[in-house]
Enzyme design. Structure first.
Site: not given
Length: 590
Positions: A24, A513
């Site tokens: 709901k 990296d």
């Protein structure tokens, strides 16, 4: 326009094969109607809402048109925080707006969604068809439309599945529907039952208004009394008589000093009001001094009952004087956003049992004393931590796990399900280098048609995530792809970027990296806190936020929840774009 069919409020969720269950949503009930000449959005009371929510009308116009017209959908207009949690306060603000320019601007930044749960017409009337037939037809229509601003409310066969989701997402409630039910216009029926997920908040009674039968409830904020809200419903006739007598005998002008505490059920309590307040019970176990703003905010979060919270007052961030309770409230509220990234993955935790600045240690193996809800993954005689449950996330956080680091693959998989570039400047002062690197990588990815997502690391840098389908690329292929892009950046700006592994050789350059993206390596999870003095968070960003003004210290455990509720989650489409990535192009680049 016809009146909608309405569910009956129920305390219990019905069981049995004749029932199915839907979330709901907390929104505006409305009809969406297509005809040959127009598309309109009509409220349950017949008001035309089309100009208030132009993004939904635009979606309907741009989507693939239905096969048969007219089409009439029944549903809820919502502004979604998560797939199962709607933001009603924001929707209320939208509903009150009148200025067209303002509406269009807000609709662009924080769009509303029409969550359709029923179809009443598709060329001909369908109200006499049973619910499951209508739902199948609705599913076909929504798949044909294929537009994010118009979605279908999911159906669950089992109560336990929806109950767990609803609790995690702090949703409004459940609607149970009989599979064989027909659509009864304008009828409040027991073929549909709504069950609210109440929050119970406590305060002390201070006044009674005999004109309207409302009782006022207050709480403490420091040394100051502030309103919690008012209620009138939920009391039995006996309780009402007892309370009225108590106010007459102990009060003045229907006002009393703090003495009687009560728990009130509500959907939300904010400012000076409770939403849909109903009396729950007297709290004779509480003193008025126990009823505080802090307790209210904690109770609203519906913490799992199977997790014991220990030492909530312990300070975890000394510089900010933020406690474990502050941290756990952050983790509970952010859990719906964070758990999709940590679920089914072997976690590496960094634990700070006594707070930031004190001793810390890594933990990747599941402790023997862990509760059953803390998951595990067995591999080569090692037992790793897996956290797929809200209770598990809260329990680990209560153990002082401030940082959640995740691998790039699921525990049961061999291949990654995401690619991550770690943009690592030498320190905070050089954070601007990560902004430059992110912008350049975004430009390259856009040229390739690759969907990328950016977040702060929560420390000194940023990370760029690329979700992919598991099995679509191997680690070897992803490494070739990442290296090809970082090589371009280093070649373009060798004075700004480097792939040098040794820190002493990097100077003041940003380290790209790409080696970090490998099997067995980890990255900080989106929305994980960091063990910084400022209590920062690894925070997903929208790309237009990646500017020179960006400061990672602006995102902390105290403001990130409010941020995602107000502007949405920048990673909300993370799973959706996996299938859209140009894998062949990415492989060729490598």
């Amino acid at each position: 326009m016809s009146k909608p069919m309405l569910p009956t409020l129920s305390v219990d969720i019905p069981m049995g094969n004749e029932w199915v269950y839907e979330v709901k949503y907390d929104g505006f009930r409305a009809f969406l109607k297509w005809t040959e000449s127009s598309i309109t959005l009509i409220s349950r009371n017949g008001q035309d809402l089309s100009d208030r929510f132009p993004e939904i009308i635009k979606a309907a116009k741009e989507a693939n048109p239905p096969d048969q017209l007219p089409v009439l959908l029944d549903g809820e207009i919502v502004i979604l925080n998560t797939p199962y949690q709607a933001n009603f306060p924001l929707l209320q603000k939208r509903g009150r707006m009148k200025n067209k320019t303002t509406i269009n601007r807000i609709a662009e930044k924080r769009p509303a969604t029409f969550m359709a749960f029923d179809i009443l017409e598709a060329g001909n009337k369908l109200t006499s068809s049973i619910f499951t037939e209508r739902k199948n037809q609705l599913n076909h229509l929504i798949n044909t439309i294929n537009y994010p601003s118009i979605q279908m409310v999911e159906v669950f066969e089992h109560k336990s599945d929806i109950h767990k989701l609803l609790h995690l997402h702090l949703g409004e409630g459940i609607v149970a529907k009989r599979k064989q039910s027909i659509y009864q216009k304008g009828v409040r029926t027991r073929q549909w039952l709504k069950i609210k997920q109440w929050r119970s908040v406590s305060g002390f009674l201070t006044s009674f208004d005999p004109k309207n039968d409302y009782y006022k409830v207050e709480i403490w904020q420091g040394n100051k009394r502030v309103p919690l809200g008012s209620f009138k419903h939920g009391l039995t006739s006996e309780q009402s008589e007892t309370l009225e007598t108590f106010f007459k005998e102990n009060g003045t002008n229907w006002e009393i000093s703090p003495s009687v505490c009560a728990a009130v059920n509500c959907l939300m309590a904010e400012g000076e009001e409770m939403r849909e307040p109903t009396f729950n019970q007297f709290r004779f176990d509480l003193e008025p001094d126990d009823c505080t703003v802090s307790k209210r905010d904690w109770d609203l979060l519906l913490f799992p009952e199977d997790v014991e919270i220990t030492h909530p007052d312990k300070i975890l961030w000394p510089e900010k004087q933020w406690s474990k309770q502050d941290y756990l409230m952050y983790i509970r509220a952010i859990a719906p956003y964070m758990m999709p990234f940590i679920s089914d993955k072997k976690l590496t935790l960094i634990r700070y049992p006594h707070g930031v600045g004190d001793e810390s240690f890594f933990q990747k193996h599941r402790a023997e004393h862990s509760p059953d809800y803390v998951g595990e993954w067995q591999e080569n005689d090692e037992t790793f931590i897996v956290s797929n449950e809200l209770s598990s996330l809260i329990w680990l956080s209560n153990q002082g796990a401030l940082e959640f680091h995740i691998p790039f693959q699921k525990a049961a998989a061999r291949d990654p399900d995401e690619i991550v570039f770690d943009l690592d400047p030498p320190d905070r002062e050089e954070f601007h280098l990560s902004i430059i690197a992110a912008q350049l990588l975004k430009h390259l990815l856009d040229q390739l048609g690759v969907h990328g997502f950016i977040k702060t690391s929560g420390n000194k840098g940023m990370q760029l995530h690329i979700p992919i389908l598991e099995g679509s690329m191997s680690y070897e292929e992803t490494r070739k792809f990442t290296k090809s892009l970082v090589d371009l950046l280093v070649k373009e700006s060798p004075d700004l970027f480097t792939i040098e592994r040794l820190k002493k050789k990097r100077g003041r350059r940003l380290y790209l990296d790409y080696v970090q993206h490998a099997e067995g390596k980890t990255i900080i999870s989106p929305y994980s806190a960091r063990a910084t003095s400022e209590g920062t968070v690894a925070t997903p960003l929208y790309w237009d936020e990646v500017t020179d003004e960006l400061n990672p210290e602006d995102f902390t455990i105290k403001n990130v929840v409010k941020r995602v509720q107000e502007i949405g989650c920048p990673f909300q489409d993370y799973d959706k774009v996996r299938e859209l990535q140009p894998i062949d192009v990415m492989r060729q680049l490598g």
